[in-house]
Design a protein around this motif. Structure first.
Motif, short mmCIF file in Angstrom:
data_model
loop_
_atom_site.label_atom_id
_atom_site.label_comp_id
_atom_site.label_asym_id
_atom_site.label_seq_id
_atom_site.Cartn_x
_atom_site.Cartn_y
_atom_site.Cartn_z
N ARG A 168 0.87 -1.16 0.00
CA ARG A 168 0.00 0.00 0.00
C ARG A 168 0.91 1.21 0.00
O ARG A 168 1.72 1.41 0.90
N SER B 74 -1.88 4.54 -3.66
CA SER B 74 -3.15 3.87 -3.33
C SER B 74 -4.26 4.87 -3.04
O SER B 74 -5.45 4.57 -3.21
N GLU B 75 -3.87 6.06 -2.61
CA GLU B 75 -4.86 7.06 -2.18
C GLU B 75 -5.77 7.48 -3.32
O GLU B 75 -6.94 7.84 -3.09
N PRO C 158 -1.09 12.76 -0.99
CA PRO C 158 -1.58 11.47 -0.49
C PRO C 158 -1.31 11.26 1.00
O PRO C 158 -2.16 10.71 1.71
N GLU C 159 -0.17 11.72 1.48
CA GLU C 159 0.14 11.57 2.90
C GLU C 159 -0.75 12.47 3.75
O GLU C 159 -1.19 12.09 4.83
N ALA D 130 -3.80 13.33 2.97
CA ALA D 130 -5.10 12.67 2.99
C ALA D 130 -5.13 11.54 4.01
O ALA D 130 -6.13 11.36 4.73
N ALA D 131 -4.04 10.78 4.09
CA ALA D 131 -3.98 9.68 5.05
C ALA D 131 -4.01 10.19 6.49
O ALA D 131 -4.66 9.60 7.37
#
Length: 864
Positions: free
Chosen positions: A194, A198-199, A848-849, A851-852
């Protein structure tokens, strides 16, 4: 202001560089068709990498400064003597996808046409050789069918073995923007891990390592069963369909996916005409990479989904000029302009064009085999340009041993601070990005100019000019009497016209008459560039470059067993903000803010079984050696899998060269190393102490022999992570030696009985260095401590005074925004977090980070 091209990945972004007091001001070029003004964190920081602190500024022979005449006399004389005594195949050239096309052209002309050897290969062999092989056997030539624009036009984009968000961030930004504009677009991500990519995925397929060939074999069989094969297209334009289908049915292989995920993928691909399949190193760096490329291409050929807008296979290359190297015959098994070394008519044509005295008739050794020949003494002199094989090649320990035993090693590079340069008998200073002038070709066949912005430093010379001088000293001066890169480019373009007459796809003959001024002003252009055509896609008309004009589907049996050996399967790759062995990117302090230390991702179950604690040091052992890495316990990897980045070398760490763990197993067709499937074991390294240091001067970790260490640039100086097995009796003395501060003023606090020490050293009232020691991994606010270098404040608390909040580990390298600040900003969307903190509003690579982090914060609040 100068328009040029980025020095990093194969996206080939346009850059606008403007000299400034502190180096260069860098902006994205809004008119470049690769990026339209976008840049990633690495590209945005290019201006911070052009300093001269670590540059090689004059030639060196046996470690001593030399004149150019002395150094070239030793290097060329050694090559001439070796050839005279042992023949042309006793010498070799190992070059790089970071050379410009003009540099590449000159050295290939010299090796194959005038020395008469095919002993020339490139580090591009490590990143995309399986794609070359797959293209050639399917299309008859190494042709990229489509364009980046297909990402915007596709209805489904399938990413296979490509962490696009980190490895090709600008393409990821383009894909994200396209998906935002057309919410109906679907993205599929196929990867054992992942990742940040993946986001964006509507379907995130955690395929088994090596299961991508099986996935596309199953797809081919399903396409036939579902009636989705374009029978008319296959009948008219494709050969080998029946054999490919039989192989896919007979041995489909295991994907590792659930029935539901597999079914969803097969259905989505089958029912959608406009599909682009993007594949990267996860496909290429495999013992069966060529077959996997073929399995992907087979599905596009069976459905006719190739060469038209929004459909086709698209390989994304790792280096800025991997494609340019392919165009000039930079691989040992190719000839200039996509011609074949083993085809007599091709050899004759190129030899006649060059008026060359010699031409090898057989392919030369591919990269891994080349260094095996160095080891056994078959190759007795090697010229290495712009690459670091002592770190990047698999089995790096054996590569180092081979170079140590080689009678003559010449290294042509921008710095002497690489593991390979330290093994050289002769070092030659080359121009770096920002000083060089020439062209590069990106992954979708766009030729762009790389232009000089800065003057040549010291005695550094252009790579093509160094190769031309070598040619002259070997007696071939008239054929290499170039006045500049424009003349080299014109010759290359003219040769492409000869190649086109032999059926080659690569044809830029319309550029052969460019004046120097027109070459200087050359705008980005997709090849082919002929009198009749400029750019565009290939194969949409069903005409291929094989003798009968039909594409070839290749039978792929995907049911191969997984490699045996140690219990963990090691996947290797990149981190977001670093590049290769960090020779360039490591010079920018902000690029180390996100990830400053080598690490091993290991699943919680595997870590628990081995008593490996988070943030501890692990010793990883493989077929070729061992490495010490920081443990990152995470479910991003599957049980039984592990992941480690490739970037750290002997210059930046102790025993963290991951390529030492990778055996020299290669794809039998392409010769590309299988860098993502080594079998390893990991065990807890029983460190008795851990330490963190900052210093104005470059630290000397040898002051603590046998210790684990990893150093990186930070702010005004350096930071170093350390750990050790042996007790240290005198931490003050060790700190002074480590930080290079023998007479600085000391402030210290600690508890010797508990193994805790905090030492700060000052010069003229300003912090020059500090060391923090603990019996467990050191917990403090690293960014805060590093920011105090050169300042009057005290670092001993390890955190800001009063109620200044901890921003957390850096997420946004461009603007220095940390994870805690993002989580605490109250935002629920990436856009809102950007408005509140600035994170993600510059290059966007960290989105993406972000968002995570926001998703995790929502889950945390819901659980309270």
């Amino acid at each position: 202001m100068t328009r040029t091209t980025c020095a990093y990945c194969g996206v080939g972004c346009g850059v606008v560089a403007t000299p400034a007091a502190d180096g260069l001001r860098i902006e994205g070029d809004p008119d470049h068709p690769a990026n339209f003004g976008r840049l990633c964190s690495k590209g945005a920081a290019l201006g911070e990498t052009v300093g001269l602190e670590d540059r090689l500024l004059h030639p060196m022979v046996e470690g001593a400064r030399a004149t150019w005449d002395e150094a070239m006399g030793r290097a060329a004389g050694g090559f001439a003597d070796t050839i005279a005594a042992h023949g042309p195949d006793s010498v070799a050239f190992y070059v790089s996808g970071q050379l410009l096309t003009e540099d590449y052209y000159v050295v290939n002309k010299l090796a194959k046409g005038f020395v008469g050897t095919a002993n020339i290969d490139t580090n591009s062999r490590l990143c995309m050789a399986s794609t070359v092989a797959g293209h050639r056997r399917a299309f008859g030539a190494d042709t990229v069918p489509g364009l980046y624009a297909d990402l915007e036009e596709a209805d489904v984009v399938v990413l296979v073995g490509s962490n696009l968000a980190w490895c090709h961030p600008v393409l990821f930004q383009r894909l994200r923007a396209a998906k935002d504009a057309r919410p109906g677009m679907r993205v599929v991500n196929v990867d054992p891990r992942r990742t940040a990519t993946s986001e964006i995925a509507d379907l995130d397929l955690r395929v088994a390592p090596g299961g991508d060939a099986a996935l596309f074999a199953r797809l081919l069989a399903h396409l036939h069963e579902a009636g989705a094969v374009d029978a008319g297209w296959v009948l008219g334009h494709v050969a080998g369909f029946d054999a490919a289908l039989d192989a896919a049915r007979a041995a489909p292989g295991e994907t590792g996916l659930s029935a539901a995920d597999l079914g969803a993928f097969l259905s989505l691909w089958t029912r959608t005409e406009k599909v682009v399949t993007v594949f990267g190193q996860g496909v290429n760096q495999s013992a069966r990479g060529t077959d996997t490329v073929s399995a992907i291409i087979n599905c596009h050929l069976a459905t006719g989904r190739i060469g038209r807008p929004g459909m086709g296979p698209l390989s994304v290359t790792g280096q800025p000029n991997a494609m340019g190297g392919r165009e000039v015959g930079g691989l040992s098994n190719t000839l200039a302009c996509h011609l074949s070394l083993t085809e007599p008519a091709h050899r004759y044509a190129v030899r006649a064009f060059w008026d060359a005295p010699a031409m090898p008739e057989a392919d030369g050794p591919k990269a891994v085999e080349m260094f095996e020949r160095v080891a056994d003494g078959t190759i007795r002199a090697i010229w290495i340009a712009c690459t670091n094989p002592a770190v990047s090649l698999p089995g790096s320990g054996a590569v180092r041993a081979a170079l140590e035993a080689c009678p003559l090693v010449v290294v042509q590079d921008v710095t002497a601070r690489t593991d390979t340069a330290r093994l050289a008998h002769v070092l030659l200073p080359a121009l770096a990005w920002g000083e060089k002038d020439g062209t590069v070709t990106n992954s979708d066949r766009c030729i762009s100019r790389q232009r000089a912005v800065l003057p040549p430093p010291g005695e550094a010379r252009a790579d093509w000019a160094i190769f031309a001088e070598l040619a002259a000293r070997l007696g071939h001066g008239p054929a290499f009497d170039y006045r500049g890169p424009a003349q080299v480019f014109r010759e290359h373009a003219a040769l492409s016209g000869v190649a086109a007459a032999l059926g080659s796809d690569f044809d830029i003959s319309a550029l052969a008459a460019l004046t120097d001024a027109a070459y200087d002003a050359l705008a980005p252009v997709h090849w082919p560039v002929t009198g009749a055509r400029s750019g565009g896609r290939f194969f949409g008309d069903g005409r291929f470059l094989t003798p009968d004009g039909r594409a070839r589907m290749h039978p792929v049996r995907a049911g191969a067993a997984a490699p045996a050996g140690a219990p963990l399967r090691l996947n290797t790759g990149r981190v977001r903000d670093q590049w290769h062995t960090m020779t360039r990117s490591g010079a920018a302090a902000r690029l180390s803010a996100h990830t400053a230390e080598p690490f091993l991702e290991i699943h919680p179950a595997d870590a628990a079984a081995r008593d490996i604690a988070p943030a501890s040091i692990v010793e990883v052992s493989g077929a070729g050696g061992t490495a010490l890495l920081r443990a990152l316990v995470t479910d991003r990897v599957r049980p039984g899998d592990a992941f480690a980045p490739i970037h750290w070398s002997g210059e930046t760490s102790a025993r963290a060269c991951v390529s030492a763990l990778v055996p020299p197993v290669t794809d039998p067709v392409s010769g590309q190393p299988a860098s993502k499937s080594a079998r390893v074991e990991a065990r807890a390294w029983p460190a008795r102490w851990f330490a963190f240091a900052v210093s104005m001067a470059r630290p000397d970790p040898e002051a603590l022999p046998g210790a684990y260490w990893a150093r990186a640039r930070v702010g005004a100086g350096w930071q170093t992570e350390l750990a050790g097995l042996d007790p240290v009796g005198d931490w003050e003395g060790a700190a002074r030696a480590l930080l290079g501060l023998p007479d600085a003023e000391l402030s210290a606090v600690g508890d010797a009985a508990r193994g805790r020490h905090r030492l700060a050293f000052r010069r003229d009232g300003a912090l020059a260095g500090a060391l923090f020691v603990s019996p467990e991994p050191v917990a403090l606010q690293r960014a805060h401590v590093a920011a105090l270098l050169g300042e009057a404040g005290s670092p001993l608390a390890g955190r800001p005074a009063g109620d200044v909040p901890d921003p957390g580990p850096t997420v946004c390298a461009c603007l220095g925004v940390g994870s805690v600040a993002i989580a605490a900003c109250g935002a629920r969307t990436v856009e809102a977090a950007g408005a509140a903190t600035g994170a993600g509003t510059s290059c966007g690579s960290c989105r993406p980070e972000i968002a995570a982090i926001l998703a995790a914060q929502v889950r945390l609040e819901a659980a309270e």
